[in-house]
Design an enzyme around this catalytic site. Structure first.
Site, short mmCIF file in Angstrom:
data_model
loop_
_atom_site.label_atom_id
_atom_site.label_comp_id
_atom_site.label_asym_id
_atom_site.label_seq_id
_atom_site.Cartn_x
_atom_site.Cartn_y
_atom_site.Cartn_z
N GLY A 200 0.74 -1.09 0.08
CA GLY A 200 -0.14 0.03 0.09
C GLY A 200 0.82 1.17 -0.04
N ASP B 27 -8.30 7.72 12.91
CA ASP B 27 -8.06 7.24 11.45
C ASP B 27 -8.92 6.15 11.13
OD1 ASP B 27 -8.09 7.92 8.50
OD2 ASP B 27 -6.02 7.11 8.46
N GLY C 197 0.46 5.66 0.54
CA GLY C 197 -0.50 6.71 0.88
C GLY C 197 0.20 8.12 0.59
N LYS D 265 6.45 -0.36 7.08
CA LYS D 265 6.12 0.81 6.49
C LYS D 265 7.28 1.86 6.67
CE LYS D 265 2.87 4.42 8.01
NZ LYS D 265 1.61 4.73 8.80
N ALA E 88 3.46 7.76 3.11
CA ALA E 88 4.28 6.63 3.55
C ALA E 88 3.96 5.56 2.60
CB ALA E 88 3.99 6.16 5.14
#
Length: 387
Positions: free
Chosen positions: A76, A188, A78, A98, A81
């Site tokens: 993933g 979040d 964003g 991450k 990050a």
């Protein structure tokens, strides 16, 4: 004389402009070498986001960090990050790492929250393993959840039945309760941040504490709870008090609203107030409905000319969680004790009767299937222990 005065004023004006230019240049933050390289790489690119966040484009993980070797799979990415798949060379354990630009302090604020809640091995929180820093990049090593996002399941299969949602929500509530009792606000919560532990398994874990806030402790071991003012999170999950122009809000009710949105969306297949703004007409109607004692769920389904099919227990739960007034929302402890979760509490205590409870909203066919499943389970259990 007039000519001399004019020349003098001109020289003073030039000196003033030069001084202003020096002051302006001094106030502009300097880019690091990595930022300049990234900007050069992005020159001429049509992607404005890449130029706005040059550090993120520059992050390319090493082949190995510590005892973890990257496999090249991107899990993933964003705005701040990216998450990569890796494997421990000593044990073979799969992890998610991450990667984000190194902060000024010794570690990112996310690590502070992770050490508080994710290093104790809670079954419904993605485990934090370690933090490393190398060449301007912070690496946060987390447990790898191979089952994917809950959001993707809703995208693929649509709204789920209440029995399934109740099981998933019980895991979500369990994880969030541990987080709140540790003095941390997530800020979040969304279906994308709830992951299935493995493929085929239905255990759900909470992840991504990048926007969290850790309340400070006072000497008597309690927490201080100052009002928060940062606008953050995902808009469809954001409560009305956080959408204000100058927000000041309590942290825990923000998570309660977002969790209510998650449960509502899993059962209905749509968001109650999608992409809302501060003065959204749907918030105004919700306030009017709640003032008149009308169910929030009924009002939300009315926005879209649909009929609410939720059970009375679920309606009662969501009516509390989706209160526009934050002080009227229940705590996570009260939610865990709500009647909608009664059968899950019995399951946690090993009481098989929980499977038969609260099925009034299910069809007769699904009830027959449930009974058959129980009989098969009991028969297989007897067969396993018989000589």
């Amino acid at each position: 004389r007039k000519e001399r005065e004019g020349r003098r004023e001109g020289r003073e004006g030039e000196r003033s402009r030069a001084s202003m230019m020096r002051w302006t240049v001094a106030c502009i933050p300097r880019l690091s070498d990595a930022d300049e390289d990234a900007l050069e790489e992005g020159a001429g690119s049509k992607d404005s986001t890449a130029q706005a966040t040059p550090q993120i484009r520059k992050i390319k993980p090493k082949k190995r960090i510590g005892s973890y070797e990257f496999t090249g799979q991107v899990l993933g990415a964003g705005a701040t990050a990216a998450v990569y798949h890796a494997r421990c060379v000593n044990t073979g354990r799969e992890v998610a790492i991450k990667c984000l630009p190194a902060c000024r302090g010794p570690f990112p604020k996310e690590v502070l929250a992770l050490r508080q809640v994710a290093s104790s091995g809670h079954p419904h929180i993605c485990e934090f393993l370690e933090h490393r820093r190398s060449k301007g990049v912070d690496y946060i090593v987390l447990d790898y959840c191979s089952g994917g996002e809950v959001y993707q399941s809703i995208e693929d299969y649509g709204a789920m039945d209440e029995v399934t949602v109740r099981q998933w929500s019980y895991d979500m509530v369990s994880g969030l309760r541990f987080v709140h009792e540790a003095g941390v606000v997530h800020r979040d919560l969304k279906l994308e941040n709830f992951l299935f532990s493995t493929k085929g398994a239905r255990t759900i874990k909470l992840c991504d504490f990048g926007l969290s806030f850790v309340y400070p402790r006072i000497p008597d071991s309690n927490f201080m709870y100052p009002l928060l003012c940062a606008k953050c999170g995902t808009q469809s999950y954001t409560p009305p008090e956080m959408l204000a122009k100058y927000p000041e809000y309590e942290g825990f009710p923000v998570d309660i609203w977002a969790l209510g949105v998650c449960i509502f969306s899993m059962c209905s297949g749509f968001f109650p107030v999608e992409e809302a703004s501060e003065e959204d007409w749907r918030f105004c109607r919700l306030v009017a409905a709640q003032t008149e004692g009308v169910s929030s769920c009924m009002a939300i389904f009315g926005f879209y000319n649909q009929q609410c099919h939720f059970s009375p227990e679920l309606i009662d739960l969501l009516d509390g969680m989706l209160q526009v007034e934050p002080s009227r929302r229940p705590t996570i402890q009260a939610i865990a004790k709500h009647g909608w979760f009664d059968c899950m509490a019995l399951a946690a205590n090993g009481d098989i009767r929980c499977t038969l409870l609260d099925t009034s909203f299910e069809s007769e066919e699904s009830m027959r299937t449930t009974h058959e499943d129980i009989i098969n389970m009991m028969c297989s259990s007897d067969a396993a222990v018989s000589p």
